[in-house]
Design an enzyme around this catalytic site. Sequence first.
Site, PDB file in Angstrom:
ATOM      1  N   GLY A   1       0.798  -1.206   0.000  1.00 56.27           N
ATOM      2  CA  GLY A   1       0.000   0.000   0.000  1.00 56.27           C
ATOM      3  C   GLY A   1       0.832   1.259   0.000  1.00 56.27           C
TER       4      GLY A   1
ATOM      5  N   ARG B   1      16.265  12.459  -1.575  1.00 58.41           N
ATOM      6  CA  ARG B   1      15.486  12.754  -2.778  1.00 58.41           C
ATOM      7  C   ARG B   1      14.126  12.066  -2.689  1.00 58.41           C
ATOM      8  NH1 ARG B   1      17.495  11.262  -8.944  1.00 58.41           N
ATOM      9  NH2 ARG B   1      16.038  12.612 -10.070  1.00 58.41           N
TER      10      ARG B   1
ATOM     11  N   GLN C   1       2.437   8.796   2.788  1.00 60.81           N
ATOM     12  CA  GLN C   1       3.099   7.957   3.783  1.00 60.81           C
ATOM     13  C   GLN C   1       3.322   8.715   5.087  1.00 60.81           C
ATOM     14  OE1 GLN C   1       4.266   4.470   3.667  1.00 60.81           O
ATOM     15  NE2 GLN C   1       2.503   4.782   2.348  1.00 60.81           N
TER      16      GLN C   1
ATOM     17  N   GLU D   1       8.739   4.844   7.394  1.00 59.45           N
ATOM     18  CA  GLU D   1       8.739   4.734   8.855  1.00 59.45           C
ATOM     19  C   GLU D   1       8.812   6.095   9.559  1.00 59.45           C
ATOM     20  OE1 GLU D   1       8.638   1.529   9.877  1.00 59.45           O
ATOM     21  OE2 GLU D   1       9.452   0.424   8.177  1.00 59.45           O
TER      22      GLU D   1
END
Length: 734
Positions: free
Chosen positions: A463, A623, A633, A700
């Site tokens: 995802g 980048r 995210q 993360e």
Amino acid sequence: MTAHIGSATSRVDGRAKVTGAAKYAAEFTAPDLAFGVVVNSTIPKGRIISIDTSRALAVDGVIDVLTHANRVRMADKDDDYRDEVAPEDGSPYRPLYDDRVHFNFQPVALVVAEDEDTARFAATLVEVAYQAESFATDLHARREQAFKVDKPVKPRGDATKALAGAAVRHDADYGVPIEYHNPMELYASTVLWREGGKLVVYDKTQGVQNVQRYVCSVFQLKDDDVQVMSPFVGGAFGSGLRPQYQVVLAAMAALKLKRAVRVVLSRAQMYGLCYRPATIERLALGASEDGALAALTHEAIAMTSQHEAFSRNDIGWGDVLYTSDNSRATHRLARLDVPTPGDMRAPGAASGVYGLECAMDELAVALKMDPLELRLRCYSDRDQDKNLPFSSKRLRECYQQGAEAFGWSERNPEPRSMRDGRELVGWGMASGAWEALQMPFATRIVMTANGHVEVASATSDIGTGTYTIMAQVAADMLGVPLDSITVKLGDSTLPKTPVEGGSWTAASISHAIVNAAADIRAELLKIAQGMPESALEGLGTDEVTLADGAIVAIADRSRSVPMADVMRHGGMDRIEKERGSEFEDDDEHAHNTHSAIFAEVKVDEELGVIRVTRIVNAVAAGRILNTKTAASQIMGGVVWGIGMALHEEAMIDHRFGRIMNANIAEYHVPVNADVHDIQVIFVEEEDRIINKLGIKGVGEIGIVGVPAAIANAVYHATGRRVRDLPITLDKLVG
């Protein structure tokens, strides 16, 4: 042609997902498909004395009930159950292996029937008798029995002496409870049986090749006897790194019955899988009156199972963020009668940075110093533990840009000093850090004469947008339109990759694509230079590029040859190249991503209800390949951070060793009403050291520091410090 790398490109798999064309593990079917339903233990520890399956087997449509007494042959060595991310210390759990019960809700039987409703009903008729044994499920009760684990964080100086002599000191425990992933897609496996005992496995996983090796080992099968596929995953974020028990049970039933079997876990059964372990984060900080850190100590005490020692790096983040000549960090584990914990978004960092950043805020209060100013005074340009400079670290710019966007300079430092009607307003901030990891990935590119490209790799897309990233990079490297590219992934027969996790996939797979594309470019150039009166005569591979369907000289764009003409001249209908991601070893730098989070909360003064009304998350992550999916995210990480701060907590009744809120009605997660304004800022960061494209990964880092920023804002609003997550209204008004 438009450059795709760095753009806000929409997901190439988006239409398939919203129209239902994308198929998930529980949606694959077969004419002979049977359905398995798991029977779970009702005690946390002991032995199974007997299992009476007679009533279940008497139900019309029930095919079999599998138990440890009648299962197919399984491996009997620990190494055959050890997957790619299993802890090295201990014996991995073996579903239906013997009569031992290791934790509550452990699978003890599998009822297989012609349809799922029949299997589910029959599962309620299986009667299991146990010999219960004494057990322990409370981390705090076992705190003193915790044992030290080896973590590579070296002590510096004399932290005890420096702390005792510091002008200002802070010492406190911060608690993180058990937290569960709760992805939308339930864990499921559909296993098709083929003649000769071969299996085709559709599994919800973050690593098809990891599952393939695991299934082969457990059932002593040859590598080419098992193919594992997972083309789409409805969320995972660590819960799919290890093979979950339903894939073993589905494969076991398929092998025994010689037919297709599907096993789908219920939402409640998902709470018998991996989770973020509860931890006690003990921080002690000492500083001079001007805010310089004299000492930093961090001790983490985490829970693990009786059969495996699972741990992640909770304790090393202070060395990444701040400078102190005196530092000590230790990590201990308490063994409990529970399933083995697992990785959950930013494992170690989400918990450890929570404690660290709350402690820094409390130190700032004790110093009567702005929390942002304290962090700037303690800022480190080196990884203190490794004694290495960073390949890049633009955390100062994160602080500056985040604070400016948030309006931090308008903050009144006094608790309870800012209001909006009946609500107290609080502003808090925190730092974040994560590792910038990269792993060996392989990919295969096939380019056909009509300009179509297929990019294939065994990696997963959970995802996060891997399909899209692969297509973007391939489009730019091969000079073809995005819609001319097909991406294949999530198949164990494709080029080798590790599990998808740790924010390493985008950087790793991109470089494999770059390398394979370079091989295609070199072959095309060689053929083109053999053409009569070639416009590319005398040029090297680094002097040409692929663009707009042609091989083009970089220095003179008029010198070009259409790729279709080159392939026609070479008598080729396709070019195929497979390469891996190759990274130079760099022992001279530390590689990390960094962030600065600023949070606003509003707290009802009478009721204690907390609303997170604004968050600014400024991130430096090298980048950015796709600003749209990357921002998503980070926003997803922020939402999860809100849940970690205010909502999420698995509650165990330690009298029974059982989770009492194993559902998403009582295990609270953020919903739309809990999420307000989230602003994501990507701080420009050029890193020419870490890899060719300067990519770090963003999966993360979005959650790290968010719970601390919210907790610090709650203190600023109310003057009340809550150190044990989640911060619920009873802790504020009680």
